[in-house]
Enzyme design. Sequence first.
Site, PDB file in Angstrom:
ATOM      1  N   ASP A   1      49.399 -13.062-162.321  1.00  0.00           N
ATOM      2  CA  ASP A   1      49.384 -14.073-161.261  1.00  0.00           C
ATOM      3  C   ASP A   1      48.298 -13.835-160.218  1.00  0.00           C
ATOM      4  O   ASP A   1      48.470 -14.144-159.029  1.00  0.00           O
ATOM      5  CB  ASP A   1      50.767 -14.159-160.574  1.00  0.00           C
ATOM      6  CG  ASP A   1      51.873 -14.434-161.571  1.00  0.00           C
ATOM      7  OD1 ASP A   1      51.628 -15.220-162.498  1.00  0.00           O
ATOM      8  OD2 ASP A   1      52.975 -13.862-161.434  1.00  0.00           O
TER       9      ASP A   1
ATOM     10  N   LYS B   1      44.073 -16.228-162.453  1.00  0.00           N
ATOM     11  CA  LYS B   1      43.213 -16.311-163.643  1.00  0.00           C
ATOM     12  C   LYS B   1      42.942 -17.766-164.025  1.00  0.00           C
ATOM     13  O   LYS B   1      41.846 -18.114-164.438  1.00  0.00           O
ATOM     14  CB  LYS B   1      43.892 -15.597-164.831  1.00  0.00           C
ATOM     15  CG  LYS B   1      44.115 -14.109-164.591  1.00  0.00           C
ATOM     16  CD  LYS B   1      44.862 -13.453-165.729  1.00  0.00           C
ATOM     17  CE  LYS B   1      46.326 -13.870-165.825  1.00  0.00           C
ATOM     18  NZ  LYS B   1      47.169 -13.435-164.693  1.00  0.00           N
TER      19      LYS B   1
ATOM     20  N   GLY C   1      51.879 -18.229-166.773  1.00  0.00           N
ATOM     21  CA  GLY C   1      51.916 -19.468-165.998  1.00  0.00           C
ATOM     22  C   GLY C   1      50.640 -19.495-165.191  1.00  0.00           C
ATOM     23  O   GLY C   1      50.466 -18.702-164.273  1.00  0.00           O
ATOM     24  N   HIS C   2      49.701 -20.341-165.586  1.00  0.00           N
ATOM     25  CA  HIS C   2      48.391 -20.403-164.928  1.00  0.00           C
ATOM     26  C   HIS C   2      48.270 -21.722-164.182  1.00  0.00           C
ATOM     27  O   HIS C   2      48.375 -22.787-164.790  1.00  0.00           O
ATOM     28  CB  HIS C   2      47.262 -20.258-165.952  1.00  0.00           C
ATOM     29  CG  HIS C   2      47.259 -18.931-166.660  1.00  0.00           C
ATOM     30  ND1 HIS C   2      46.381 -18.613-167.644  1.00  0.00           N
ATOM     31  CD2 HIS C   2      48.035 -17.830-166.489  1.00  0.00           C
ATOM     32  CE1 HIS C   2      46.609 -17.375-168.064  1.00  0.00           C
ATOM     33  NE2 HIS C   2      47.624 -16.884-167.381  1.00  0.00           N
TER      34      HIS C   2
ATOM     35  N   GLN D   1      48.853 -12.469-168.260  1.00  0.00           N
ATOM     36  CA  GLN D   1      49.443 -11.276-167.619  1.00  0.00           C
ATOM     37  C   GLN D   1      48.370 -10.450-166.886  1.00  0.00           C
ATOM     38  O   GLN D   1      47.464 -11.036-166.343  1.00  0.00           O
ATOM     39  CB  GLN D   1      50.207 -10.426-168.639  1.00  0.00           C
ATOM     40  CG  GLN D   1      51.450 -11.106-169.214  1.00  0.00           C
ATOM     41  CD  GLN D   1      51.131 -12.158-170.260  1.00  0.00           C
ATOM     42  OE1 GLN D   1      50.451 -11.873-171.226  1.00  0.00           O
ATOM     43  NE2 GLN D   1      51.624 -13.359-170.089  1.00  0.00           N
TER      44      GLN D   1
ATOM     45  N   ARG E   1      58.181 -13.859-156.383  1.00  0.00           N
ATOM     46  CA  ARG E   1      57.390 -12.678-156.734  1.00  0.00           C
ATOM     47  C   ARG E   1      57.587 -11.600-155.679  1.00  0.00           C
ATOM     48  O   ARG E   1      57.706 -11.902-154.496  1.00  0.00           O
ATOM     49  CB  ARG E   1      55.908 -13.050-156.823  1.00  0.00           C
ATOM     50  CG  ARG E   1      55.620 -14.011-157.964  1.00  0.00           C
ATOM     51  CD  ARG E   1      54.169 -14.493-157.933  1.00  0.00           C
ATOM     52  NE  ARG E   1      53.918 -15.438-159.019  1.00  0.00           N
ATOM     53  CZ  ARG E   1      52.968 -16.374-159.001  1.00  0.00           C
ATOM     54  NH1 ARG E   1      52.188 -16.503-157.942  1.00  0.00           N
ATOM     55  NH2 ARG E   1      52.808 -17.176-160.024  1.00  0.00           N
TER      56      ARG E   1
END
Length: 427
Positions: free
Chosen positions: A13, A16, A40-41, A223, A304
Amino acid sequence: MPALVLLGAQWGDEGKGKATDLLGGSVDYVVRYQGGNNAGHTVVVGDQKYALHLLPSGILSPGCTPVIGNGVVVDPSVLLSELSGLNERGVDTSKLLISGNAHIITPYNVTVDKVTERFLGKRKIGTTGRGIGPTYADKINRVGIRVQDLYDESILTQKVEAALDVKNQMLTKLFNRRAIGVEQVVEELLGYADKLAPYVSDTVLVLNQALEQDKVVLFEGGQGTLLDIDHGTYPFVTSSNPTAGGACTGSGVGPTKISRVIGILKAYTTRVGAGPFPTELFDEDGEALRRIGGERGVTTGRDRRCGWFDAVIARYATRVNGLTDFFLTKLDVLTGWEQIPVCVAYEIDGKRVEELPYSQTDFHHAKPVYEMLPGWSEDISRAKSFSDLPKNAQAYVKALEEMSGAPISAIGVGPGRTETIEINSFL
Ligand code: GDP
Ligand code: IMO
Ligand code: MG
């Protein structure tokens, strides 16, 4: 500059998706080489926001061919719904290529992921529950199902039988679950065959031929370095190699073709799921980073965990990936702190340690040694060049660069494509 790799330098996260999208307009191919829809981008283009899980972020750049490499694990139902979601929003996805050698996340892999986590109880990894680990385990155990198997019913049936033989024993006897029928799985998988057929190809050949023709290929990691199965904080990791070497095994492109490896680095640190995190904050600063940075998982919606920047980790990422550059993201989130602590080393059992310890026990004991850097209060979201940044923000970036061991070639000051300061061109 034929092939470059863009990967996460921390626990995922890092931004990217944004970085890949930024380069997508200037490259010919964007390739995912590992992971699956655990990723999850987020990509923000103008007023449009896209959340991509399996598709390479290059899918949003019309000139670019998106590729799902052999190292990726593919959940066909997720892939098809991601494609139709983009089509409904007017995005052309017809150029997509999927390796016939990529492994398929089957429904029983998803079940095994969930029951295993439940069984582990408080020792759980906190996976995304998407079947990633069990699918890679099947691959290594040589009982995996590959995309190409969808086109041979007999082979597919035999492989599903082989995989379910052991799994059904485990599900019924150990986990107290119902057995999964071979026929039902085969039928479901065959139902995807025609829909995926237009995309399936020999991506190894395609990518190597493209490189021979001097096309530019960008590898987009999922990742991050510390989630790598070999180099991460094992066992609190994902089940693939997001580090730079994974780009080669996960695509069939040799290391001599890769000329640049860009580490995406958040100006602070986040982590989702369980596992050690030396700079984690449990106070109002952590809460503020979460709130201002919007630190909520794109895939699972989990909050997060947040903490200060950790230079020990950044140095480690430089080393294990052979990083040539960093792309520092989310600098804007740090606006408003009077002083910003940065972890420069660890204290482990009373000793100062400069580099990431290989020992899990030591890492669990690591306490951050902080240096305080002066903050800034000016809004930086419209900065276009390094000199537009307030002096203290410039000094923060320079300090991070010095500690991290590779030049910071771009800085993110907001989620949008244009909210980026380019220092050295990547292409
Ligand atoms: P990825 O998994 O590495 O692609 O990162 P995610 O998309 O999961 O999380 C990064 C989040 O930060 C997303 O919501 C991005 O839109 C956002 N983002 C990326 N770069 C920046 C930046 O420089 N500033 C801010 N404020 N947000 C950013
Ligand atoms: P992107 O690409 C952050 C974490 C999970 C869990 C561990 C193992 O968006 O950066 P898995 O389902 O992979 O077996 O879970 O890895 N994890 C991620 N954390 N970003 C990701 O992807 C992640 N993908 C997996 O939270 O701790
Ligand atoms: Mg993400």
